[in-house]
Design a protein around this motif. Structure first.
Motif: not given
Length: 120
Positions: A7-35
């Motif tokens: 739950n915390l990891k998916t919440l963190w991924l959600t927040l990272a994806l919804s944060t504009p100009n977050y430094t990590r690549e969005k594709e990596t975050l999306v792929n982790e959530l899909i996994e």
């Protein structure tokens, strides 16, 4: 990671994806959530990830296959979650076409469940 449902990891991924100009690549975050939505994880983790993916409208063939696979799960709550969300997606003609397109890639049980929903 949080509890066994990540739950915390998916919440963190959600927040990272919804944060504009977050430094990590969005594709990596999306792929982790899909996994996390794949059959490699428990139903609670998968449902949590699928819920976030659908909320962000991150829907590709892999997400659709994972959602269809949910309909064949032995936990009725997760199976119902899959069916209910597929019914919502099927109201959209583009999503209906995408789901019809993946039918040949599914196993027999998944094909049966999806065909049944397509006929509703």
């Amino acid at each position: 990671m949080g509890f066994n449902d990540y739950n915390l990891k998916t919440l963190w991924l959600t927040l990272a994806l919804s944060t504009p100009n977050y430094t990590r690549e969005k594709e990596t975050l999306v792929n982790e959530l899909i996994e996390y939505s794949s059959i490699n994880y428990e139903a609670n983790t998968r449902q949590n990830a699928l819920d976030k993916l659908l909320a962000f409208k991150i829907i590709n063939d892999i997400v659709l296959k994972n959602l269809v696979n949910a309909t064949t799960h032995h936990m009725w709550q997760f199976s119902k979650f899959g069916r209910d969300n597929l019914r919502k997606l099927l109201k959209n003609p583009e999503m209906r076409f995408a789901l019809e397109k993946i039918v040949p890639d599914l196993n027999e049980a998944e094909q049966f469940q999806l065909q049944r929903l397509l006929k509703e």
